[in-house]
Design an enzyme around this catalytic site. Structure first.
Site, PDB file in Angstrom:
ATOM      1  N   GLU A 196      -4.020  -0.230  -2.625  1.00 37.08           N
ATOM      2  CA  GLU A 196      -4.549  -1.641  -2.151  1.00 37.08           C
ATOM      3  C   GLU A 196      -4.533  -1.556  -4.133  1.00 37.08           C
ATOM      4  OE1 GLU A 196      -7.023  -1.435   0.288  1.00 37.08           O
ATOM      5  OE2 GLU A 196      -6.157  -0.717   2.333  1.00 37.08           O
ATOM      6  N   LYS A 197      -5.619  -1.546  -4.458  1.00 34.25           N
ATOM      7  CA  LYS A 197      -4.967  -2.110  -5.532  1.00 34.25           C
ATOM      8  C   LYS A 197      -4.599  -2.051  -6.788  1.00 34.25           C
ATOM      9  CE  LYS A 197     -10.342  -0.849  -6.235  1.00 34.25           C
ATOM     10  NZ  LYS A 197     -10.368  -0.847  -4.930  1.00 34.25           N
ATOM     11  N   ILE A 198      -3.360  -1.145  -6.482  1.00 30.56           N
ATOM     12  CA  ILE A 198      -2.172  -1.113  -7.339  1.00 30.56           C
ATOM     13  C   ILE A 198      -0.802  -1.835  -7.054  1.00 30.56           C
ATOM     14  CG2 ILE A 198      -0.080   0.224  -7.634  1.00 30.56           C
ATOM     15  CD1 ILE A 198      -1.537   3.302  -7.551  1.00 30.56           C
TER      16      ILE A 198
END
Length: 565
Positions: A196-198
């Site tokens: 999700e951060k990517i």
């Protein structure tokens, strides 16, 4: 490597900061923003700014910075009016390590990281406007390393380790990452939350969490205070509770109240800048020689090895890690770790203090000692000369080693039953060789049929040019010296362990576990269940060389210089 001018000389940024600056440069950014030592700096790529490093909250404070020769041409193109063109800068360093550096993650040529607002998360894989997909992996790695460092500063080593593992997987991935969910399926260590951060980074050019962390005064304070040796998360939080939020206040309060800090913390604060300065190899060789003179003169003489990045052939080291032994100290005493251990460290440290080399003792025990050391003024002055680097060294090692012979096989030979470590051990280990190695620092080795002693050359002069040679403002820097006394039977395993790298050690331990064994700094052990159901560890005999340990694990031997994974 990218470098900045300090004390009149250019010093390289650390590996992680260098990697991130290169990533921003490759993305065509006008600058990179990095956090170092609790301060944010802007690394300009523009000739109009004289290509300098600036302190963001005080642009009047600048330092010259220098790019690698390989990117000079790309910088020249920008100088001729093509700032938007993606430069052909070198790829990010594959050896990026943990750092407190944060970089502009947008890859769009703008300010990116450090700007206000978190931005909405777009569809997974939708690139931020202007971002160059070819730089995705570098930007993702930079994000993960910064997250790891943030968790480390907060004392959460488990989360920090997870981010470091994911960053390594991203760094080694052969193709650009364009989708977080896909990355979670393909890359070990990338789970749902990291995916999700990517996606957030790829779609907005930044990460909301890092935006908040960078502006958080508490986190910035923890990062600053933990720069001091001996101050961990708990000590830093205790200082914060006393209203101490930065190093300037800490210095003032420590001066007013000598009981505020421990002995180790006081020395760490006193020598903060010197301890943080990387030690160039030319200086490491002289520091090694000073310890070796004392070890040779000791009664009994002590065999020694300088381990860590120095033994792996690196141009710079963080501190001086020394292992010591003598054949008469064959094994760990059965009645406890300290009981029965010779008092040699005390007498060695006393001799080093008497010579003026050790200036302070941080801690001293039977098996470990931590000290502050410093080159003599004449040694330091010699390092300032352009011809100060030593001539290429030759190390002769035995063409064959006979197990348990108890006799020296000639100059440079090693008897592996701890009866005699021999001159070769003292000479060769510090120069990047194993206990009985025919491999060069670059990993080359003679044909298997080669007989007799082999001579391997290691040209120290290859490390010359363009780096700080240990100069402080007016004299030699103070360095941290860690000494460890090791039983002869554990020496090869200890040398292997403390040489590193961490990743290489982990890979060897995994192989040992898969084979029902245990590998540690104390040796290689077989593991079985005893009659009472408890695990019983028994040392594997004959593990007196690194090669023997590799062979017992069924692994091809790797020279120290090949152990950076």
């Amino acid at each position: 490597m990218w470098s900045v001018q300090l004390s009149g000389q250019f010093q390289p940024y650390d590996a992680a900061a260098n990697s991130k600056i290169e990533a921003a440069f490759r993305a065509g950014s006008q600058h990179a923003k990095i956090d170092l030592r609790g301060q944010r700096y802007i690394i300009s790529f523009q000739p109009a700014d004289a290509m300098r490093q600036k302190l963001e909250n005080d642009p009047s404070r600048t330092r010259p910075r220098k790019e690698p020769a390989a990117v000079d041409a790309a910088t020249s193109k920008r100088a001729k009016g093509d700032p938007g063109k993606k430069a052909d800068a070198p790829a990010a360093s594959s050896s990026a390590a943990a750092s407190s550096a944060a970089v502009d993650l947008t890859g769009d040529g703008g300010g990116g990281a450090g700007t206000s607002g978190s931005g909405a998360v777009g569809a997974a894989g939708t690139p931020a406007a202007g971002a160059d997909p070819s730089t995705n992996n570098q930007r993702i790695e930079a994000m993960l390393l910064e997250l790891a460092e943030t968790e480390k500063v907060k004392g959460d080593n488990v989360r920090a380790g997870a981010y470091f593992k994911a960053a390594k997987a991203v760094r080694e991935h052969p193709s650009p990452i364009t989708d977080g969910k896909k990355a979670a399926k393909e890359l070990k260590g990338v789970g749902k939350k990291i995916a999700e951060k990517i996606d957030e980074l790829l779609s907005t050019g930044k990460l909301a969490r890092l935006e908040r962390e960078r502006g958080d005064a508490g986190t910035s304070s923890l990062r600053q205070l933990q720069r001091v040796s001996g101050i961990g998360i708990k000590a830093a939080e205790a200082l914060q509770a006393k209203g101490i939020m930065d190093l300037l206040t800490l210095r003032a309060r420590a001066e007013a109240d000598p009981t505020l800090l421990t002995h180790e913390q006081t020395l760490g604060l006193t020598h903060l800048e010197d301890f943080e300065s990387r030690i160039p190899r030319a200086e490491m060789l002289r520091l090694e020689a000073a310890v070796r003179r004392a070890a040779d003169a000791h009664s009994p003489p002590l065999d020694m090895t300088v381990c860590g990045s120095f033994r792996r052939g690196k141009a710079f080291s963080g501190d001086v890690d020394v292992l010591l032994t003598n054949p008469s100290f064959a094994r760990v005493p059965e009645d406890g770790d300290a009981a029965g251990t010779p008092g040699w460290l005390s007498t060695l440290v006393a001799a080093l203090k008497a010579s003026g080399f050790v200036t302070a003792v941080i801690a001293l025990g039977a098996k470990k000692a931590a000290c502050v050391c410093r080159l003599a003024d004449d040694e330091w002055r010699a390092l300032q000369q352009p011809t100060a680097l030593p001539a290429p060294m030759e190390v002769e090692s035995a063409g064959a080693v006979s197990e348990g012979s108890g006799e020296a096989g000639g100059e440079g030979s090693i008897v592996t039953d701890c009866g005699q470590l021999g001159d070769c051990l003292r000479r060769s280990l510090s120069d990047g060789y194993s206990l009985s190695s025919r491999e060069t620092m670059s990993g080359g080795s003679p044909p298997a049929s080669a007989a007799g002693p082999q001579t391997a050359s290691f040209d120290v002069s290859s490390f010359s040019g363009g780096f700080d040679v240990g100069a402080g403002a007016s004299g030699p820097r103070y360095r941290r010296l860690d000494l460890r006394l090791v039983p002869c039977e554990s020496y090869a395993a200890s040398v292997l362990y403390f040489t590193g790298s961490d990743e290489h050690n982990k890979s060897m331990r995994s192989v040992a576990i898969a084979k029902g064994m245990k590998l540690s700094e104390y040796g290689l052990f077989t593991v079985r269940k005893g009659t009472d159901g408890k695990l019983v560890e028994e040392p594997l005999p004959g593990m007196h060389t690194e090669q023997a340990i590799f062979e017992a694990l069924g692994m091809a031997y790797k020279a120290p210089a090949e152990r950076d994974l």
